[in-house]
Scaffold this motif. Structure first.
Motif, mmCIF file in Angstrom:
data_model
loop_
_atom_site.group_PDB
_atom_site.id
_atom_site.type_symbol
_atom_site.label_atom_id
_atom_site.label_comp_id
_atom_site.label_asym_id
_atom_site.label_seq_id
_atom_site.Cartn_x
_atom_site.Cartn_y
_atom_site.Cartn_z
ATOM 1 N N TYR A 32 -4.775 2.212 -1.562
ATOM 2 C CA TYR A 32 -5.468 1.038 -2.073
ATOM 3 C C TYR A 32 -4.860 -0.199 -1.427
ATOM 4 O O TYR A 32 -3.640 -0.376 -1.431
ATOM 5 C CB TYR A 32 -5.314 0.978 -3.597
ATOM 6 N N ASP A 40 -10.176 0.566 -0.216
ATOM 7 C CA ASP A 40 -9.613 1.905 -0.372
ATOM 8 C C ASP A 40 -9.725 2.579 0.982
ATOM 9 O O ASP A 40 -10.820 2.672 1.543
ATOM 10 C CB ASP A 40 -10.377 2.715 -1.420
ATOM 11 N N VAL A 41 -8.613 3.014 1.518
ATOM 12 C CA VAL A 41 -8.581 3.598 2.847
ATOM 13 C C VAL A 41 -8.261 5.083 2.736
ATOM 14 O O VAL A 41 -7.281 5.462 2.091
ATOM 15 C CB VAL A 41 -7.512 2.904 3.723
ATOM 16 N N ASP A 42 -9.107 5.902 3.352
ATOM 17 C CA ASP A 42 -8.849 7.339 3.419
ATOM 18 C C ASP A 42 -8.009 7.618 4.654
ATOM 19 O O ASP A 42 -8.388 7.255 5.766
ATOM 20 C CB ASP A 42 -10.154 8.126 3.478
ATOM 21 N N THR A 64 0.808 -1.221 0.000
ATOM 22 C CA THR A 64 0.000 0.000 0.000
ATOM 23 C C THR A 64 0.840 1.269 0.000
ATOM 24 O O THR A 64 0.338 2.329 -0.335
ATOM 25 C CB THR A 64 -0.908 0.059 1.239
ATOM 26 N N GLU A 69 -12.133 0.477 8.706
ATOM 27 C CA GLU A 69 -11.506 1.223 7.622
ATOM 28 C C GLU A 69 -11.097 0.302 6.474
ATOM 29 O O GLU A 69 -10.944 0.749 5.347
ATOM 30 C CB GLU A 69 -10.295 2.004 8.143
ATOM 31 N N PRO A 78 -4.692 14.702 3.869
ATOM 32 C CA PRO A 78 -5.561 13.624 3.402
ATOM 33 C C PRO A 78 -4.994 12.953 2.151
ATOM 34 O O PRO A 78 -4.490 13.611 1.249
ATOM 35 C CB PRO A 78 -6.873 14.336 3.072
ATOM 36 N N ARG A 79 -5.039 11.628 2.149
ATOM 37 C CA ARG A 79 -4.665 10.846 0.985
ATOM 38 C C ARG A 79 -5.342 9.492 1.127
ATOM 39 O O ARG A 79 -5.856 9.160 2.185
ATOM 40 C CB ARG A 79 -3.165 10.699 0.827
ATOM 41 N N SER A 80 -5.360 8.744 0.073
ATOM 42 C CA SER A 80 -5.969 7.424 0.155
ATOM 43 C C SER A 80 -4.940 6.373 -0.224
ATOM 44 O O SER A 80 -3.948 6.659 -0.882
ATOM 45 C CB SER A 80 -7.192 7.329 -0.755
#
Length: 154
Positions: free
Chosen positions: A88, A72-74, A45, A59, A84-86
């Motif tokens: 996978y 998909d994790v925020d 990830t 999450e 903030p980012r995400s």
């Protein structure tokens, strides 16, 4: 690092296996399934230590219903500079969560509960999880046997 080297490191170094894939009875680490899942999660990830080590099961979509194949994790509060980012989470990383969740996590939680109960006033205690897993309700510890309720997004 080549794939073969990574798999050796993950499975032998962190996972308690011998190079021939048998169990290493001299392995001194704890929770080898958790260790292997953490390695896979970090590598696949790109999450930083402070990000993947604070993930909650909701999450990852692990709320007790059908288990997702990927997630998909925020990330925000735990991300570097709280930007903030995400991230996978692919199939391989999600699949390695299963042995950990089934075999080791119940014992880890039971062991941790004793110590955490003594510190409950310092901790955010989750009282309710919304159906979609996107919001938790809870608050700081317990006051006179009652819980304070505050809504917080995950």
């Amino acid at each position: 690092m080549e794939l073969e080297q990574y798999l050796f490191c993950r499975d032998v170094g962190f996972g308690g296996l011998r190079p021939d894939a048998g169990l290493d009875g001299t392995f001194r680490g704890w929770w080898p399934h958790r260790n292997r899942a953490a390695c896979e999660l970090a590598l696949m990830t790109g999450m930083r230590l402070q990000e993947w080590s604070t993930l909650l099961l909701p999450e990852l979509g692990l709320t007790g219903g059908p288990k997702p194949v990927t997630a998909d994790v925020d990330l925000a509060a735990c991300a570097k500079y709280q930007r903030p980012r995400s991230a996978y989470v692919p199939l391989g990383a999600m699949a390695l969560m299963d042995p950990y969740l089934l075999l080791e996590r119940p014992r880890i939680v039971a062991k941790s509960q004793r110590a955490l109960r003594r510190r409950s006033r310092e901790l955010f205690v989750i009282q309710r999880l919304d159906a979609d897993g996107a919001r938790v309700r809870g608050g700081p510890g317990r006051v006179h046997g009652h819980s304070r309720d505050q809504g917080h997004g995950s």
